[in-house]
Design an enzyme around this catalytic site. Structure first.
Site, PDB file in Angstrom:
ATOM      1  CG  PHE A 299      -1.983  -1.079   1.155  1.00  0.00           C
ATOM      2  CD1 PHE A 299      -3.131  -0.913   0.380  1.00  0.00           C
ATOM      3  CD2 PHE A 299      -1.814  -2.266   1.838  1.00  0.00           C
ATOM      4  CE1 PHE A 299      -4.103  -1.920   0.303  1.00  0.00           C
ATOM      5  CE2 PHE A 299      -2.772  -3.282   1.777  1.00  0.00           C
ATOM      6  CZ  PHE A 299      -3.922  -3.101   1.002  1.00  0.00           C
TER       7      PHE A 299
ATOM      8  CB  CYS B 108      -0.918   1.691  -9.223  1.00  0.00           C
ATOM      9  SG  CYS B 108       0.637   0.782  -9.200  1.00  0.00           S
TER      10      CYS B 108
HETATM   11  P1  NAD Z   1       8.492  -1.831 -11.555  1.00  0.00           P
HETATM   12  O1  NAD Z   1       8.240  -1.844 -13.011  1.00  0.00           O
HETATM   13  O2  NAD Z   1       9.140  -0.639 -10.939  1.00  0.00           O
HETATM   14  O3  NAD Z   1       9.366  -3.107 -11.145  1.00  0.00           O
HETATM   15  C1  NAD Z   1       9.110  -4.397 -11.583  1.00  0.00           C
HETATM   16  C2  NAD Z   1      10.441  -5.098 -11.837  1.00  0.00           C
HETATM   17  O4  NAD Z   1      10.189  -6.476 -12.082  1.00  0.00           O
HETATM   18  C3  NAD Z   1      11.195  -4.578 -13.070  1.00  0.00           C
HETATM   19  O5  NAD Z   1      12.467  -4.111 -12.656  1.00  0.00           O
HETATM   20  C4  NAD Z   1      11.305  -5.801 -13.990  1.00  0.00           C
HETATM   21  O6  NAD Z   1      12.552  -5.880 -14.675  1.00  0.00           O
HETATM   22  C5  NAD Z   1      11.176  -6.942 -12.991  1.00  0.00           C
HETATM   23  N1  NAD Z   1      10.719  -8.213 -13.578  1.00  0.00           N
HETATM   24  C6  NAD Z   1       9.595  -8.438 -14.318  1.00  0.00           C
HETATM   25  N2  NAD Z   1       9.488  -9.749 -14.615  1.00  0.00           N
HETATM   26  C7  NAD Z   1      10.555 -10.363 -14.068  1.00  0.00           C
HETATM   27  C8  NAD Z   1      10.998 -11.714 -14.031  1.00  0.00           C
HETATM   28  N3  NAD Z   1      10.289 -12.683 -14.604  1.00  0.00           N
HETATM   29  N4  NAD Z   1      12.148 -11.979 -13.392  1.00  0.00           N
HETATM   30  C9  NAD Z   1      12.873 -11.005 -12.802  1.00  0.00           C
HETATM   31  N5  NAD Z   1      12.504  -9.716 -12.783  1.00  0.00           N
HETATM   32  C10 NAD Z   1      11.351  -9.390 -13.408  1.00  0.00           C
HETATM   33  O7  NAD Z   1       7.083  -2.093 -10.870  1.00  0.00           O
HETATM   34  P2  NAD Z   1       6.592  -1.582  -9.432  1.00  0.00           P
HETATM   35  O8  NAD Z   1       6.162  -0.162  -9.516  1.00  0.00           O
HETATM   36  O9  NAD Z   1       7.609  -1.970  -8.416  1.00  0.00           O
HETATM   37  O10 NAD Z   1       5.269  -2.439  -9.252  1.00  0.00           O
HETATM   38  C11 NAD Z   1       5.316  -3.821  -9.005  1.00  0.00           C
HETATM   39  C12 NAD Z   1       3.931  -4.294  -8.589  1.00  0.00           C
HETATM   40  O11 NAD Z   1       3.568  -3.666  -7.367  1.00  0.00           O
HETATM   41  C13 NAD Z   1       2.813  -3.956  -9.569  1.00  0.00           C
HETATM   42  O12 NAD Z   1       1.892  -5.003  -9.578  1.00  0.00           O
HETATM   43  C14 NAD Z   1       2.187  -2.718  -8.977  1.00  0.00           C
HETATM   44  O13 NAD Z   1       0.816  -2.606  -9.310  1.00  0.00           O
HETATM   45  C15 NAD Z   1       2.329  -2.965  -7.498  1.00  0.00           C
HETATM   46  N6  NAD Z   1       2.408  -1.755  -6.675  1.00  0.00           N
HETATM   47  C16 NAD Z   1       3.141  -0.694  -7.073  1.00  0.00           C
HETATM   48  C17 NAD Z   1       3.252   0.432  -6.242  1.00  0.00           C
HETATM   49  C18 NAD Z   1       4.053   1.628  -6.639  1.00  0.00           C
HETATM   50  O14 NAD Z   1       3.984   2.611  -5.930  1.00  0.00           O
HETATM   51  N7  NAD Z   1       4.810   1.607  -7.718  1.00  0.00           N
HETATM   52  C19 NAD Z   1       2.624   0.419  -4.985  1.00  0.00           C
HETATM   53  C20 NAD Z   1       1.895  -0.693  -4.607  1.00  0.00           C
HETATM   54  C21 NAD Z   1       1.793  -1.784  -5.457  1.00  0.00           C
HETATM   55  C1  UGA Z   2      -1.137   5.022  -4.815  1.00  0.00           C
HETATM   56  C2  UGA Z   2      -1.789   4.715  -3.458  1.00  0.00           C
HETATM   57  O1  UGA Z   2      -1.846   5.924  -2.708  1.00  0.00           O
HETATM   58  C3  UGA Z   2      -0.980   3.671  -2.699  1.00  0.00           C
HETATM   59  O2  UGA Z   2      -1.646   3.332  -1.486  1.00  0.00           O
HETATM   60  C4  UGA Z   2      -0.842   2.425  -3.559  1.00  0.00           C
HETATM   61  O3  UGA Z   2      -0.024   1.474  -2.901  1.00  0.00           O
HETATM   62  C5  UGA Z   2      -0.200   2.803  -4.874  1.00  0.00           C
HETATM   63  O4  UGA Z   2      -1.006   3.804  -5.537  1.00  0.00           O
HETATM   64  C6  UGA Z   2      -0.102   1.670  -5.840  1.00  0.00           C
HETATM   65  O5  UGA Z   2      -0.791   0.687  -5.726  1.00  0.00           O
HETATM   66  O6  UGA Z   2       0.719   1.868  -6.757  1.00  0.00           O
HETATM   67  P1  UGA Z   2       0.894   6.493  -5.645  1.00  0.00           P
HETATM   68  O7  UGA Z   2       0.244   6.347  -6.965  1.00  0.00           O
HETATM   69  O8  UGA Z   2       2.326   6.161  -5.527  1.00  0.00           O
HETATM   70  O9  UGA Z   2       0.135   5.589  -4.561  1.00  0.00           O
HETATM   71  O10 UGA Z   2       0.724   7.984  -5.118  1.00  0.00           O
HETATM   72  P2  UGA Z   2      -0.542   8.803  -4.597  1.00  0.00           P
HETATM   73  O11 UGA Z   2      -0.108   9.658  -3.478  1.00  0.00           O
HETATM   74  O12 UGA Z   2      -1.705   7.947  -4.368  1.00  0.00           O
HETATM   75  O13 UGA Z   2      -0.845   9.772  -5.819  1.00  0.00           O
HETATM   76  C7  UGA Z   2      -1.362   9.277  -7.038  1.00  0.00           C
HETATM   77  C8  UGA Z   2      -1.718  10.442  -7.932  1.00  0.00           C
HETATM   78  O14 UGA Z   2      -2.850  11.139  -7.419  1.00  0.00           O
HETATM   79  C9  UGA Z   2      -0.622  11.487  -8.054  1.00  0.00           C
HETATM   80  O15 UGA Z   2      -0.568  11.965  -9.377  1.00  0.00           O
HETATM   81  C10 UGA Z   2      -1.070  12.568  -7.108  1.00  0.00           C
HETATM   82  O16 UGA Z   2      -0.568  13.828  -7.433  1.00  0.00           O
HETATM   83  C11 UGA Z   2      -2.577  12.512  -7.297  1.00  0.00           C
HETATM   84  N1  UGA Z   2      -3.333  13.040  -6.142  1.00  0.00           N
HETATM   85  C12 UGA Z   2      -3.193  12.474  -4.919  1.00  0.00           C
HETATM   86  C13 UGA Z   2      -4.219  14.088  -6.349  1.00  0.00           C
HETATM   87  O17 UGA Z   2      -4.358  14.612  -7.466  1.00  0.00           O
HETATM   88  N2  UGA Z   2      -4.942  14.560  -5.289  1.00  0.00           N
HETATM   89  C14 UGA Z   2      -4.832  14.006  -4.042  1.00  0.00           C
HETATM   90  O18 UGA Z   2      -5.538  14.488  -3.123  1.00  0.00           O
HETATM   91  C15 UGA Z   2      -3.935  12.936  -3.864  1.00  0.00           C
END
Ligand code: NAD
Ligand code: UGA
Length: 461
Positions: free
Chosen positions: A163, A277
């Site tokens: 999260f 996301c």
């Molecule tokens: P990302 O693209 O930054 O990282 C994913 C990594 O996985 C990449 O570096 C890629 O090379 C690697 N990868 C893919 N397939 C592979 C394999 N078979 N073997 C080895 N490496 C492999 O992605 P992320 O932002 O870290 O997101 C990952 C997951 O977490 C997604 O499902 C996303 O929805 C979820 N998530 C992301 C956030 C966020 O803030 N970015 C927050 C919560 C949940």
């Molecule tokens: C969001 C969720 O907040 C995380 O809990 C979740 O884990 C994550 O997605 C995910 O699954 O990837 P993130 O996208 O990193 O996190 O950042 P946020 O702070 O949620 O902002 C998302 C977008 O909404 C940004 O562009 C931000 O500027 C915008 N935002 C946020 C608004 O326009 N207004 C707000 O009040 C809050």
């Protein structure tokens, strides 16, 4: 069961920071973060802690403390799968671009590839943790792949969605509102849940660790993101109404948020939410609802995305109109490219869509962002538009000393430094007429107007 060796597949925005904290808080557990992208791994191993692949305030300090002690980054994926007792799958789950569900469903090819590789390499029992955000019942698919390809060892599957929000990831990991762990209710399933609870409880209070069945955990993650995005689209939709009626969206937002039943978080109007996301998770939710025959439910959630696009379009159309009406074509500066402050991530940033609209209208732009580089900007724009013409965009390192070139500045990201600029000085240097389009409502608009700028914010006059 006490876990001594963890492997995390995926060294991205989630895998990197999450495992750094797990390693920091559990010095007795060896944590190997692996990725098939060798360049990314060498950047994680770089001595230059200011240039890790992920920029997050506080991350480099934790990496410095744990890396080489019990935190390791490697591209030898098989070795660390083989050695591990618990494996986190933290790979990307983008929206499908072809096949069934194209444009909506989550593409699980990376998750499935991990499951297959784990099955092929494993010689001992393992706990597999879904960290990636996945559609409900994905754990079932993972189980099938594991069993089909390896029936000699026992695999327990857990769902442990993340999260954290980018820009505040380290704080979110350090003091999470909750840690969610889904697992089977069998004896082995409960043991697996306990092993993961133990890891988190070295720093998270037990009452903040919530355990559920697998599918509740998977679905809760998708829907939590949908709820958050829904609030942003709600406030953004009202910003347009404010512009029509003379109400001020900042005042309305404050008044709404002071109701303790509503709360003030996620009511900040903007040029539209970005990030990797929200959009993909809502598309996925819409797909799941529609494929379950729940048309009204699907339409309800899809509306969030329509409003988000509408907000970006109407903001950029206003800029285009202003440029055309005042013949400002050469002199436009976009401040900020990241999808929010304190991250180097620009995935789905509203800035990309706004810039693309300006370019489609033959408007040249200069861009500045403190953490995103020119190559990323070119990548983002060419990914969105195959006719992207690089020569129309200049990336600049120091906006303030170049400021006299511009007639129009659009603030796309709420970086703190933009608030701290000496706007009085800028006004004295900048070409006239001088417009500020504040896509984040971060400036004190009364002051800015008094200085002499033409100020256009969102939902206020
Ligand atoms: P990302 O693209 O930054 O990282 C994913 C990594 O996985 C990449 O570096 C890629 O090379 C690697 N990868 C893919 N397939 C592979 C394999 N078979 N073997 C080895 N490496 C492999 O992605 P992320 O932002 O870290 O997101 C990952 C997951 O977490 C997604 O499902 C996303 O929805 C979820 N998530 C992301 C956030 C966020 O803030 N970015 C927050 C919560 C949940
Ligand atoms: C969001 C969720 O907040 C995380 O809990 C979740 O884990 C994550 O997605 C995910 O699954 O990837 P993130 O996208 O990193 O996190 O950042 P946020 O702070 O949620 O902002 C998302 C977008 O909404 C940004 O562009 C931000 O500027 C915008 N935002 C946020 C608004 O326009 N207004 C707000 O009040 C809050």
């Amino acid at each position: 069961m006490k876990i001594n060796n963890i492997c995390c597949i995926g060294a991205g925005y989630v895998g990197g920071p999450t495992m750094s904290i797990i390693a920091q808080k559990n010095p007795d557990i060896k944590v190997n973060v692996v990725d098939m992208n060798a360049d990314k791994i060498s950047a994680w191993n770089s001595k230059d802690l200011d240039n890790l692949p992920v920029y997050e305030p506080g991350l480099s300090k934790v990496v410095k403390e744990a890396r080489g002690r019990n935190l390791f980054f490697s591209d030898d994926v098989n070795k660390h799968i083989y050695d591990a007792e618990m494996i986190f799958i933290s790979v990307n789950t983008p929206t499908k671009i072809s096949g069934e569900g194209k444009g909506y469903a989550a593409d699980l090819k990376y998750v499935e590839a991990c499951a297959k590789q784990i099955a092929e390499v494993s010689k001992t029992d393992k706990i597999i943790v879904e960290k990636s955000t996945v559609p409900v019942r994905t754990s079932e698919k993972i189980k099938q792949i594991l069993r089909l390809n390896n029936s000699d060892v026992d695999f327990q599957i857990l769902s442990n969605p993340e999260f954290l929000a980018e820009g505040t990831a380290m704080r979110d990991l350090e003091i999470p509102d909750r840690v969610l762990i889904g697992g089977d209710k069998t004896k082995q399933g409960k043991k697996a849940i306990e092993s993961l609870v133990k890891i988190y409880s070295s720093w998270v209070p037990k009452e903040n660790i919530l355990t559920t069945n697998l599918w509740s955990s998977e679905l809760s993650k998708l829907t939590a993101n949908a709820f958050l995005a829904q609030r942003i689209s709600s406030i953004n939709s009202l910003s347009e109404l404010c512009e029509e009626t003379g109400a001020d969206i900042e005042e309305v937002s404050k008044a709404i948020g002071m109701d303790s039943r509503i709360g003030s978080s996620f009511l900040k109007t903007s040029v539209g939410f970005g990030g990797s996301c929200f959009q993909k998770d809502i598309l996925n939710l819409v797909y799941i609802a529609r494929s379950s025959g729940l048309v009204k439910v699907a339409d309800y959630w899809e509306q969030i995305l329509l409003i988000n696009k509408h907000q970006r379009d109407r903001f950029s159309n206003k800029i285009v109109e202003c440029v055309k009406n005042n013949d400002l074509h050469q002199n436009i500066l976009l401040l900020g490219w990241a999808f929010k402050k304190d991250t180097n991530d620009s995935r789905e940033s509203a800035a990309i869509y706004v810039a693309n609209n300006l370019l489609n209208n033959k408007i040249r732009i200069d861009i500045y962002d403190p953490k995103v580089n020119k190559d990323q900007v070119d990548f983002d724009l060419s990914y969105l538009n195959e006719n992207y013409d690089k020569s129309m965009v200049k990336f600049i390192e120091d906006p303030v000393s170049n400021i006299f070139n511009y007639n129009l500045i659009a603030i796309m990201t709420e970086w703190d430094e933009f608030k701290e600029y000496d706007w009085q000085y800028i006004y004295s240097k900048i070409k006239k007429p001088a417009y500020i389009f504040d896509g984040r409502n971060i400036l004190n608009f009364e002051k800015i107007k008094k200085i002499g700028f033409n100020y256009i914010g969102i939902g206020r006059k």
